[in-house]
Design a protein around this motif. Structure first.
Motif, mmCIF file in Angstrom:
data_model
loop_
_atom_site.group_PDB
_atom_site.id
_atom_site.type_symbol
_atom_site.label_atom_id
_atom_site.label_comp_id
_atom_site.label_asym_id
_atom_site.label_seq_id
_atom_site.Cartn_x
_atom_site.Cartn_y
_atom_site.Cartn_z
ATOM 1 N N ILE A 48 34.048 -16.888 23.209
ATOM 2 C CA ILE A 48 35.462 -17.951 22.774
ATOM 3 C C ILE A 48 36.704 -17.475 22.968
ATOM 4 C CG2 ILE A 48 36.581 -18.863 20.406
ATOM 5 C CD1 ILE A 48 34.431 -20.668 21.186
ATOM 6 N N LEU A 49 36.648 -16.661 23.072
ATOM 7 C CA LEU A 49 37.568 -15.645 23.576
ATOM 8 C C LEU A 49 37.679 -15.702 24.656
ATOM 9 C CD1 LEU A 49 38.191 -12.201 21.412
ATOM 10 C CD2 LEU A 49 39.781 -14.083 21.245
ATOM 11 N N GLN A 50 36.723 -15.329 25.332
ATOM 12 C CA GLN A 50 36.735 -15.423 27.552
ATOM 13 C C GLN A 50 37.129 -17.068 27.718
ATOM 14 O OE1 GLN A 50 32.885 -13.897 28.084
ATOM 15 N NE2 GLN A 50 33.384 -12.176 28.459
ATOM 16 N N LEU A 51 36.847 -17.993 27.143
ATOM 17 C CA LEU A 51 36.997 -19.025 27.602
ATOM 18 C C LEU A 51 37.888 -19.371 27.022
ATOM 19 C CD1 LEU A 51 36.396 -22.019 28.292
ATOM 20 C CD2 LEU A 51 35.416 -22.294 24.968
ATOM 21 N N LEU A 109 41.122 -20.511 29.323
ATOM 22 C CA LEU A 109 42.046 -21.871 30.142
ATOM 23 C C LEU A 109 43.626 -21.489 29.492
ATOM 24 C CD1 LEU A 109 39.864 -24.123 27.598
ATOM 25 C CD2 LEU A 109 40.448 -24.404 30.099
ATOM 26 N N ASN A 110 43.865 -20.109 29.423
ATOM 27 C CA ASN A 110 45.127 -19.802 29.087
ATOM 28 C C ASN A 110 45.509 -20.492 27.981
ATOM 29 O OD1 ASN A 110 47.618 -17.886 29.325
ATOM 30 N ND2 ASN A 110 48.485 -19.901 30.780
ATOM 31 N N VAL A 111 45.217 -20.214 26.589
ATOM 32 C CA VAL A 111 45.522 -21.026 25.649
ATOM 33 C C VAL A 111 44.883 -20.985 24.097
ATOM 34 C CG1 VAL A 111 43.734 -23.596 26.091
ATOM 35 C CG2 VAL A 111 45.988 -23.880 24.909
ATOM 36 N N SER A 122 39.786 -23.137 11.965
ATOM 37 C CA SER A 122 40.163 -24.828 12.047
ATOM 38 C C SER A 122 40.681 -24.751 13.745
ATOM 39 C CB SER A 122 41.392 -24.900 11.227
ATOM 40 O OG SER A 122 42.390 -24.240 11.471
ATOM 41 N N LEU A 123 41.014 -26.539 14.150
ATOM 42 C CA LEU A 123 41.090 -25.826 15.160
ATOM 43 C C LEU A 123 42.790 -25.808 15.730
ATOM 44 C CD1 LEU A 123 38.775 -28.845 16.363
ATOM 45 C CD2 LEU A 123 38.987 -27.152 17.326
ATOM 46 N N GLY A 155 42.827 -26.566 20.844
ATOM 47 C CA GLY A 155 41.641 -27.203 20.812
ATOM 48 C C GLY A 155 40.945 -28.180 20.215
ATOM 49 N N GLN A 156 42.122 -28.998 19.618
ATOM 50 C CA GLN A 156 41.498 -30.390 19.372
ATOM 51 C C GLN A 156 41.792 -31.927 20.428
ATOM 52 O OE1 GLN A 156 40.998 -31.915 15.970
ATOM 53 N NE2 GLN A 156 40.096 -33.085 16.781
ATOM 54 N N ALA A 157 42.581 -31.252 20.920
ATOM 55 C CA ALA A 157 42.749 -32.409 22.466
ATOM 56 C C ALA A 157 41.481 -31.842 23.744
ATOM 57 C CB ALA A 157 43.776 -32.149 23.417
#
Length: 311
Positions: A37-40, A44-46, A57-58, A62-64
């Motif tokens: 998750i950290l690498q992703l 994405l720089n977000v 939670s998102l 993350g929700q988008a």
């Protein structure tokens, strides 16, 4: 970084709201899930997820991201399945969970016959009467008698009706007599299945007439096979199912009780994750079971010849 793998992990974390649960589902450690998750997020720089000691939670981002990410993962998984299975026989692990009574008496036999033409298939059948979460425990297919979860994460395909039946050993009925009406069960020794949703309230119907009897359970278990064995020993009247009691009803070791009254109807169903199309081996197994149990289940067809004894 394997971005597709990281996306798959993100979808599971978002759905289960837990790094640990996602790890169990995917066969990964919590630390490895967190690393992906950290690498992703770095890629994405977000920031995609809010973390706390109590829940995940998102974020708005993350929700988008979740819906298009989930769609991309599903499409990639389906493409991989098509490529892998094209022109090849069924192969690999097939993880199945079923209630102990049905899994032992009917599913094991059907599964063996299904797998014989596919020697590379590796079935893993887990029999358990607990209502396990199919996705969290990583099952490809779950067979459930009643108890269908209200979850959009699961797709459901009906397999067969599942009729309840009361029965007892002839020796018990010779000693205590045949009950003539549901209310008479209060004076009998009743063998109770603890997973009934109404507890010890046994429900009956006949020609529009309804009866509810709260029995005094002489023996309770969460396993239908245990209760059936107790009934065979003459311990009392068992609340069973036709698929479980069939063989003993046919050979006379058990006889129907209150056969002119109906018990609530459940259904035997196949459950699998709704987030993706079932793999060819799951789809073909479901089709095989539908052909086995429809339009009339073999246990009900056999029991059509059983006559209830007179009171």
């Amino acid at each position: 970084m394997d971005q597709l793998r990281a996306m798959e992990i993100f979808v599971e974390v978002a759905r289960l709201k837990s790094f640990s649960a996602a790890g169990r589902r995917l066969g990964l450690s919590r630390a490895l899930v967190s690393k992906h998750i950290l690498q992703l997020e770095e890629k994405l720089n977000v920031r995609l997820l809010h973390r706390s000691t109590r829940e995940v939670s998102l974020t708005d981002a993350g929700q988008a991201y979740l819906e298009p990410c989930s769609a991309a993962v599903t499409q990639a998984q389906e493409a991989a399945r098509i490529a892998t299975q094209s022109g090849a026989g069924l192969a690999g692990p097939l993880r199945i969970q079923a209630p102990s009574s049905f899994g032992s008496t009917w599913l094991a036999d059907a599964l063996a016959r299904f797998c014989l033409p596919h020697p590379q298939l590796q079935p893993l059948l887990h029999v358990d009467d607990a209502l396990l979460d199919p996705i969290e425990h990583g099952f490809d297919l779950t067979i459930r008698v009643g108890g269908i979860p209200d979850s959009r994460a699961l797709a459901i395909r009906p397999l067969a009706p599942c009729r309840g039946i009361l029965c007892a050993a002839p020796a018990y009925l010779e000693r205590y007599g045949m009950p003539e009406a549901p209310q008479a069960l209060r004076a009998h020794r009743c063998l109770h299945f603890s997973h009934l949703t109404d507890g010890t309230a046994w429900r009956f119907a006949r020609a529009g007439e309804q009866r509810v009897v709260r029995v005094d359970a002489a023996f309770t278990s969460n396993n239908g096979l245990v209760l059936q064995q107790a009934a065979l020993q003459g311990m009392g009247i068992v609340y069973s199912t036709t698929f479980l009691a069939m063989r003993h009803l046919l050979d006379g070791a058990l006889v129907p009780v209150l056969a002119d009254w109906e018990l609530p109807l459940n259904h035997l169903s196949a459950l699998y994750p709704a987030s993706r199309q079932p793999s060819p081996k799951v789809r073909q197994l479901i089709d095989f079971l539908v052909a086995e149990y429809q339009p009339v289940p073999p246990w009900d067809a056999a029991l059509a010849t059983v006559q209830a004894p007179s009171a």
